[in-house]
Design an enzyme around this catalytic site. Structure first.
Site, PDB file in Angstrom:
ATOM      1  CE1 TYR A 284      67.599  52.616  36.517  1.00 38.54           C
ATOM      2  CE2 TYR A 284      65.401  53.540  36.282  1.00 38.54           C
ATOM      3  CZ  TYR A 284      66.236  52.440  36.442  1.00 38.54           C
ATOM      4  OH  TYR A 284      65.705  51.183  36.544  1.00 38.54           O
ATOM      5  CG  HIS A 441      65.034  53.385  32.824  1.00 45.85           C
ATOM      6  ND1 HIS A 441      64.523  52.178  33.221  1.00 45.85           N
ATOM      7  CD2 HIS A 441      66.380  53.225  32.780  1.00 45.85           C
ATOM      8  CE1 HIS A 441      65.515  51.316  33.428  1.00 45.85           C
ATOM      9  NE2 HIS A 441      66.651  51.928  33.155  1.00 45.85           N
TER      10      HIS A 441
END
Lengths: 762, 762
Positions: A284, A441
């Site tokens: 990410y 996440h």
């Protein structure tokens, strides 16, 4: 619940609009200068002149330009399609709109560099197609997102669109009449920016990679339109919104902590540690790098007073180097937390990162060698600088070092230890994770590790359970196995207590906690150590893992010593899996193979493992050797007769074949308060299916033994096939470099200074 | 049994010695000329002069020479070790003796080319170490082989040794005194040659790759020693031996058919088809190529009168081209029969084949491009010619074509069809096998196929169950799973009747039979067809498989149409597995996943498959899409509601983890006399984990239908997503190109000439 949410939404929009209007008179945030010329964001008038002057003499730039021209020319021939939004990612309308914004940005650049009106006309025509479509659109029909977009199923992708299209608009700004610009801004850009911000505060007013995209989208169009208020909104968020404090996104992530700052600058402040590590993990971070850096570049060009590249101790530039270091020998990111394997520094986000990092970060010549591998540059001032640097032979190797990165905005939430070492023909890398949760996440994988040889995963991190943009697999979105498997502790190479995940698999609890670095010491390149503790994952249980990558002349390659000390107030079962890849070649213990397969457990990820075989080692050591991609690996472990040695593989309760069927070897220590897992992983030998010659296919370890263990110390003896014994002693409670230690093992005194001692003892 | 065998052995030795002596006076076979100079076998006096003259101007030769020199120099520094034989392959003594012969051969060459005595001294010293050791040796202690060696566990490896060492001896022949030569010949070479021939007729007097090595070993040393009798023995075998007519080797292969010719020339005659296909398959052809060609080269140099390269219509040279064509896009051999995956034209045997083929086969310039890839040449006259050709820029591409190869000495025992076609970004290859059994290395896989995209296996042939030279895996030898799994029919992509293997898995029966080519027609590059029949695998059942690789503009890549017609006198269950690789992405039918796994059956290989899921398709078509190595594949099949669709994976009853856990999809047609399996395999789309863009991820087939089926014809309609229907009609009983056909399907008349018709029908 849903109704309440919409009420919040409406209220929040109203409030935001009020405050947004209020701002117009303030000008307290950024002193906006009038923008007199375009392009000015990424390409600049001067930059375009420089590029034109150099064309034909800068191979990597020229080649990129030719490729982009070929791609855009083909698209122009195909004609424009701006379909009514309908699909998830992977579906036609999604992929078409995505391609449209990518191509518009490129066409804008071509217009500037090649000075050919056909590219400007193409951009103009498509912009007006969107200008016609956008006002007719309701919210996107796919209902899965916590923040549904209009062109795409989520605001996130709408924001992607605006980030790219702002650049295209900047490039053709002067090509358009004022009337045309007014029309576009009134009917398309401003409502677009308002929709992803004012109408979606749960998306925009947040610290998350999603909101970073949202902030940047609004900020980019603000810079082109020279709109102070929008820029203010982008940098600092909306001053007021009304959000349910417990609201979560569709990945299960909390929208916002109470009192949390928002906006672009807050997104630079909070998720990055002082070392430039992004708390969600490299996958990410890569995704966020493009908006972070492209907006920073635009700000630097249009609003140099902000000094964005110096902001927060220059963390944006630092993060580029950090991200490049979070890759294996092939340039692929370590798939920590939710990370899709295969993503690498060859991605377009890293092309821009490397170029921007080079240009604004003091022309670090080692970045040029990464750019050479990427074989592509940005078609702007930064790419020009890189292309000139490469042309002029300035590139130097980018050397990945052993390094520890802190996590958390203040660097006090644990972190990540990367240890690298060279073997005979191998390049080994250990990644040990003792970070914070990693927001929505994150995985429940405290003190987990992964291990690489060259570009190959030796002990893997599973990564995510998702097939990004492959529509058949749940629209390309996260699959339920991401929750039931990939995030669970058993999916990782770390200790699991009583078949439950860390923090009971509870996100809020996980999010409040982090592991702590105990020691990261790579001063002696022959004994590199990373050690960390975790005391919150299982209340009442303390985990301490110490991993040492040891270069010892007896062994062909550095060996990985893995020590996990578990101390608990209660009796528990402890599992430690090793997710290897490849074919089992041999084992030194007896095991029974199952004649029918059942799952290893019923929940917390265990329901996804088929149990294939189980055994026990009588000798005090278990040893398995496997073979993968022409190398042999042996895991030797100290085990007792009570320990269960389990062979299992992923894939149970997987009705849609969403999981990979990878194997694992689990050491299970049955009920006990305390336990020590001690193993050595050897990388050895070679086999070529062409020459059919196997070399060094056997372990070089004769015996592995815990020679000493107290609360304060653990001493491990590694005996090799020459019957040489090496002793590794580690101080478990005092990591000071200066402390003097003295203990007696087997009637022999050992004295040393510092946290460890590695010595030959016979 | 064992006792009987030894009696035969002793008797045979006695007889052979008698006849061997008898030969000395005959000279009826080869007119031997006195050899006046050395080296003369592979290197020649003139060749050495030429090489020396060119050194420094022939890059690939110079580089190979430098590499060989570095390797030999390092070995010389390490010193000589000639250990007492003890180990299986993979073990120290095996690998050491193997390295010794390889290095001796190279040192001999270096002595000649570099004219440096140190290399000759090294060879001499090692030869005398063997001369001292050999007479002390009993038979090798490992008892597994049907023909145990002395240095190695099998005569085969002893023969390898002598083939290489003969060359070394030839190179240092003149460096040694006559007395030294006598000592070596008397104590080492002659007893060595006698042991692998006279004392092991079951090894030597045979048509098999083993005996080829044995024949050549004896022949090579015969040429160096200028020994007519030995050469006669090599070329024609021993005239008399006594062998149990039913004796088998340890791979289960019959030693010899009654009345079969033996010796080197018989080995050139029999296993090669007129097309140069070697009946055991490419893996063993590769293995045999070195002795075949190196001995041919030696014969050509020393006994040019034999005209060995013209022997049997020049089959030796033909076979080189055939072997190069039996590779995927990466140069790896199709692993037909017992073949270890990964073996390729980069092997040393193929380096010598390509060089020898170039030199003696009319300087085919396309071989030079293979040599360029190999980046290595033989250090002899042939390698010199290749190096000069490459240096002079003569290389042309080696283009692999669609081609059918016959099997059997007379080309009348079925064969192999290779069909290749290019897609957008893909390179597809179909391999269909309708050959003879392939001797002891054959599998029960009549009408099986494998399919490749670029260098990737799409539908795999499992290959062998063996880890060649990896000692932990059964000494590196064939594993029992080679018999219980790899040879069984269910391990292959072909029809299995009632869960039994072809020919009941009986080797003798299999060896008596072969499939028959029905049609191989690749004239139209848009519709390439291979079709074959098998009537003996299951008595009373006729199998007819037709595969067409069809280029159709609607599809991104050529599609593979697969039609299997089964006609039986009795009711049977028929299974057709497809061993795909990768991740299942979607399926169009419902299936139930197993919550615990059991095996698909109990024997004939079925005991090694875990049954994972089973379903039925209601729509008349089943469709599964999977993803592998960035490409998508969809298998669409005509199925009825009665057919079972089974997902399974290999790995059950595999207590030593000897098998790969690869997946399969099986179409099962329950009890019926006749059955038609009709499927289309699409190769489509692309996904990059770096761009995360998926293109063309869905099948383009809407419907697949059997529109017409009689004894004489089958007509298949393929309907695409545009609702276009294409009809493929195939004549099942008349493959003539001239025949006119006319049939009526759905009230429409179709007329055409030749065995098939492919046409749009709506």
């Amino acid at each position: 619940m849903k109704q309440g949410f919409y009420l919040f939404l409406i209220f929040s929009v109203l409030l935001s609009v009020l405050f947004s209007c209020d701002h117009k008179t303030k000008k307290d945030v950024v002193s906006l200068q009038s923008q007199s010329q375009h392009p000015s964001l990424i390409l600049t008038k001067k930059g375009v002149q420089d590029i034109r002057a150099q064309l034909g003499t800068i191979p990597i730039f020229d080649a990129t330009l030719a490729k982009v021209k070929e791609e855009v020319d083909a698209e122009i021939l195909e004609g424009i399609d701006v379909p009514i939004p309908k699909d998830f990612s992977g579906g036609y309308t999604h992929e078409r709109h995505k391609k449209n914004f990518l191509i518009m940005q490129k066409a804008g650049v071509l217009y500037q560099i090649l000075d050919n009106d056909k590219y400007a006309l193409y951009v103009k025509e498509m912009l007006f197609a969107y200008e016609k479509l956008y006002p007719t659109l309701l919210i996107h029909p796919q209902e899965r997102s916590y923040a549904r977009g209009k062109l795409f199923w989520q605001c996130l992708n709408d924001s992607n669109w605006l980030v790219y299209v702002s650049q295209a608009y900047d490039c053709v700004y002067d090509f358009l009449t004022e009337e045309e610009r007014n029309q576009l801004e009134t009917n398309l850009f401003r409502p677009f920016a308002d929709y992803i911000s004012l109408e979606n505060p749960q998306f925009f007013n947040r610290v998350h990679n999603h909101s970073t995209w949202g902030n940047v989208a609004v900020g980019m169009i603000a810079l082109v339109m020279n709109d102070d208020d929008l820029l203010d909104r982008a940098l600092y968020g909306m001053k007021m919104d009304v959000l349910d404090p417990n609201q979560k996104d569709n990945d299960g992530g909390l929208i916002r902590k109470e009192g949390q700052k928002v906006g672009f600058l807050a997104n630079v402040d909070e998720p990055f540690s002082p070392d430039g590590y992004y708390t969600e993990g490299p996958y990410y971070q890569r995704y966020a790098m493009y908006p972070f850096l492209v907006f920073a570049e635009a700000l630097q060009n249009v609003k140099p007073d902000i000094k964005i590249f110096e902001y927060n101790n220059g963390v944006l530039l630092k993060s580029i180097n950090t991200l490049l270091n979070l890759t294996d020998a092939d340039g692929e990111f370590f798939p920590l937390n939710d990370g899709q394997k295969g993503m690498s520094y060859y991605s377009r986000e890293l092309v821009s990162s490397v170029d921007i990092g080079y240009y604004y970060g003091g022309h670090d010549s080692s970045l040029l060698s990464i750019s050479q591998l990427q074989d592509e540059v940005l078609l702007d001032d930064t790419g020009l600088a890189v292309a000139i640097g490469i042309r002029d032979g300035l590139a130097t190797p980018f050397i990945k070092k052993s390094v520890a990165y802190t996590d958390g905005a203040n660097g006090d939430q644990g972190g990540l230890g990367i240890v690298r070492a060279q073997g005979a023909k191998n390049e080994l890398a250990l990644v040990m994770k003792y970070s914070a949760q990693g927001l929505s996440h994150g995985h429940y994988d405290k003190l987990s590790f992964s291990f690489y040889n060259r570009g190959d995963e030796v002990i893997q991190d599973y990564g995510l359970a998702r097939f990004v943009n492959i529509q058949q697999k749940g629209g390309g979105n996260y699959l339920k196995e991401n929750t039931t498997w990939a995030k669970q502790t058993i999916a990782h190479n770390t200790v699991i207590q009583n078949e439950t995940s860390h923090f009971g698999g509870d996100f809020e609890t996980g999010n409040l906690n982090h592991s702590d670095k105990y020691l990261f010491d790579v001063e002696n390149s022959n004994v590199q150590i990373v050690s960390a503790t975790e005391v919150n994952a299982y209340p009442g249980t303390q985990l301490h893992r110490t991993m040492a990558l040891i270069k010892d002349a007896y062994f062909e390659n550095p060996i990985l010593l893995d020590i996990v000390n578990v101390n608990s107030e209660t009796e528990n079962q402890y599992d430690l899996p090793y997710y290897y890849f490849g074919q089992i070649i041999s084992s030194n213990f007896k095991y029974a193979s199952e004649t029918s397969l059942t799952t290893l457990g019923t929940k917390n990820g265990y329901q996804h493992l088929w149990k294939e075989a189980e055994g026990k080692a009588a000798s005090g050591n278990s040893q398995i050797t496997w073979f993968n991609n022409n190398s042999f690996y042996t895991l030797s472990s100290v085990v007792s007769e009570k320990d269960n040695l389990i062979f299992a593989s992923i894939g149970a309760n997987d009705p849609n074949f969403n999981l990979r069927k990878d194997p694992t070897f689990i050491i299970r220590k049955p009920k006990n308060k305390n336990a020590n897992f001690v193993s050595v992983l050897e990388t050895h030998g070679h086999y070529s299916p062409v020459s059919e010659i196997a070399t060094n296919a056997f372990s070089s370890i004769k015996k592995l033994e815990i020679a000493f263990n107290t609360v304060a110390y653990i001493g491990i003896i590694i005996e090799n096939m020459n019957k040489e014994q090496k002793l590794f002693i580690f101080s478990l409670k005092d990591a000071s470099k200066e402390s003097k230690h003295s203990i007696n093992i087997n009637n022999k005194d050992y004295q040393w200074v510092g946290p460890y001692n590695y010595t030959i003892i016979n």
